[in-house]
Design a protein around this motif. Structure first.
Motif, PDB file in Angstrom:
ATOM      1  N   ALA A 130     -13.094  -9.096   2.776  1.00  0.00           N
ATOM      2  CA  ALA A 130     -13.308  -7.722   2.341  1.00  0.00           C
ATOM      3  C   ALA A 130     -12.211  -6.787   2.812  1.00  0.00           C
ATOM      4  CB  ALA A 130     -14.670  -7.224   2.838  1.00  0.00           C
ATOM      5  N   ASN A 131     -11.689  -7.029   4.016  1.00  0.00           N
ATOM      6  CA  ASN A 131     -10.799  -6.047   4.646  1.00  0.00           C
ATOM      7  C   ASN A 131      -9.312  -6.384   4.560  1.00  0.00           C
ATOM      8  OD1 ASN A 131     -13.112  -4.680   5.423  1.00  0.00           O
ATOM      9  ND2 ASN A 131     -13.208  -5.669   7.428  1.00  0.00           N
ATOM     10  N   TRP A 132      -8.973  -7.650   4.645  1.00  0.00           N
ATOM     11  CA  TRP A 132      -7.554  -7.992   4.714  1.00  0.00           C
ATOM     12  C   TRP A 132      -6.772  -7.583   3.459  1.00  0.00           C
ATOM     13  CZ3 TRP A 132      -5.285 -12.437   7.954  1.00  0.00           C
ATOM     14  CH2 TRP A 132      -5.821 -12.393   9.255  1.00  0.00           C
ATOM     15  N   PRO A 133      -7.284  -7.817   2.245  1.00  0.00           N
ATOM     16  CA  PRO A 133      -6.489  -7.405   1.067  1.00  0.00           C
ATOM     17  C   PRO A 133      -6.188  -5.907   1.062  1.00  0.00           C
ATOM     18  CG  PRO A 133      -8.220  -8.926   0.418  1.00  0.00           C
ATOM     19  CD  PRO A 133      -8.502  -8.567   1.850  1.00  0.00           C
ATOM     20  N   GLU A 134      -7.113  -5.103   1.559  1.00  0.00           N
ATOM     21  CA  GLU A 134      -6.889  -3.650   1.604  1.00  0.00           C
ATOM     22  C   GLU A 134      -5.919  -3.268   2.714  1.00  0.00           C
ATOM     23  OE1 GLU A 134      -9.355   0.474   2.589  1.00  0.00           O
ATOM     24  OE2 GLU A 134     -10.432  -1.431   2.313  1.00  0.00           O
ATOM     25  N   HIS A 135      -6.133  -3.840   3.899  1.00  0.00           N
ATOM     26  CA  HIS A 135      -5.340  -3.444   5.057  1.00  0.00           C
ATOM     27  C   HIS A 135      -3.956  -4.096   5.082  1.00  0.00           C
ATOM     28  CE1 HIS A 135      -8.695  -1.282   6.617  1.00  0.00           C
ATOM     29  NE2 HIS A 135      -9.399  -2.340   6.961  1.00  0.00           N
ATOM     30  N   TYR A 136      -3.866  -5.303   4.524  1.00  0.00           N
ATOM     31  CA  TYR A 136      -2.613  -6.048   4.605  1.00  0.00           C
ATOM     32  C   TYR A 136      -2.201  -6.513   3.203  1.00  0.00           C
ATOM     33  CZ  TYR A 136      -4.541  -6.248   9.355  1.00  0.00           C
ATOM     34  OH  TYR A 136      -5.099  -5.916  10.573  1.00  0.00           O
ATOM     35  N   PRO A 137      -1.853  -5.593   2.325  1.00  0.00           N
ATOM     36  CA  PRO A 137      -1.514  -5.980   0.950  1.00  0.00           C
ATOM     37  C   PRO A 137      -0.264  -6.844   0.860  1.00  0.00           C
ATOM     38  CG  PRO A 137      -0.978  -3.661   1.363  1.00  0.00           C
ATOM     39  CD  PRO A 137      -1.766  -4.134   2.542  1.00  0.00           C
ATOM     40  N   TRP A 138       0.511  -6.908   1.925  1.00  0.00           N
ATOM     41  CA  TRP A 138       1.713  -7.744   1.924  1.00  0.00           C
ATOM     42  C   TRP A 138       1.383  -9.233   2.062  1.00  0.00           C
ATOM     43  CZ3 TRP A 138       2.301 -10.413   6.541  1.00  0.00           C
ATOM     44  CH2 TRP A 138       1.603  -9.901   7.653  1.00  0.00           C
TER      45      TRP A 138
END
Length: 248
Positions: free
Chosen positions: A169-177
């Motif tokens: 849930a969180n990684w794609p938003e927080h770490y788009p790289w």
């Protein structure tokens, strides 16, 4: 006999918990799961930098490759064919079989997605001593303990789906790289961890049937939780410690 020893002895002589209460007591231990460790909180709230993420991925790889070794030790010690037939699937899940590359391969793809080379992860050169010590302690426990206790030690899976869902849930938003394809490991473990814990939990509830055995099961679960927490402690000390001033 001092008070603490008397209290412990009295507890082991008590009537066993019901299956329902025993499960409640096991699930209560989730407050010590490493999802609550500051390092994991940092990762899952978007506060980590690339070096901290890469350090976590490289160090957790040592845990990933040790899981099938741990499970093979349980199989080697277990005379129960029905248990072995179920437990062997865990090795296949991580090592891969047929067209399924397995969890270890998925972890290596995560490593590439965060900017690490396969060689730099597979050579284990980034594995911290504290991480290695904790993981080796877990594998050695599985080798030397009664196989029933080693099965019980897997019950941190009770708490695993939540941490995987947080990352998805969180990684794609927080770490788009980070290439989203590298998150496949977390996607697969949401369902696989649930499947695995169904067997491990049912076995533990059946086998640890006296209060003394139930309390032993909780001790084992706490030990495994400590292993995971120590891994995070080691990484936090290395990657979260404030920079040291150079004496002038």
């Amino acid at each position: 006999m001092n008070a603490s020893i008397r209290t412990q002895a009295a507890g082991t002589d008590a009537a066993p918990w019901s299956r329902e209460e025993f499960e409640v007591q096991l699930r209560k231990q989730g407050s010590a799961y490493h999802i609550h460790h500051p390092y994991n909180v940092m990762l899952n709230t978007g506060a980590a930098d690339a070096t901290q993420i890469r350090g976590w991925v490289a160090n957790r790889f040592y845990y990933q490759i040790s899981i099938p070794i741990k499970d093979a030790a349980i199989l080697a010690n277990c005379p129960d064919r029905s248990v072995r037939r179920n437990w062997v699937q865990r090795i296949l899940d991580h090592d891969g079989y047929g067209d399924d590359p397995g969890g270890i391969e998925s972890w290596l793809r995560l490593a590439e997605a965060v900017g690490l080379s396969r060689d730099s992860v597979e050579d284990l050169s980034q594995v911290l001593p504290g991480v290695r010590f904790a993981v080796d302690a877990y594998v050695n426990f599985a080798r030397r303990a009664p196989w029933q206790e080693a099965v019980c030690s897997s019950l941190t899976e009770l708490f695993a789906p939540e941490i995987h869902k947080q990352r998805l849930a969180n990684w794609p938003e927080h770490y788009p790289w980070i290439d989203a394809a590298g998150l496949r490991y977390f996607q697969s473990r949401v369902s696989l961890a649930r499947r695995d814990v169904e067997f491990g939990l049912a076995f533990t509830l059946d086998h640890f049937a006296t209060r003394a055995l139930q309390m032993r099961a909780i001790e084992i679960l706490k030990f495994k939780l400590d292993v995971l927490w120590q891994m995070s402690d080691a990484m936090a000390q290395r990657y979260m410690a404030p920079p040291q001033r150079v004496p002038t």
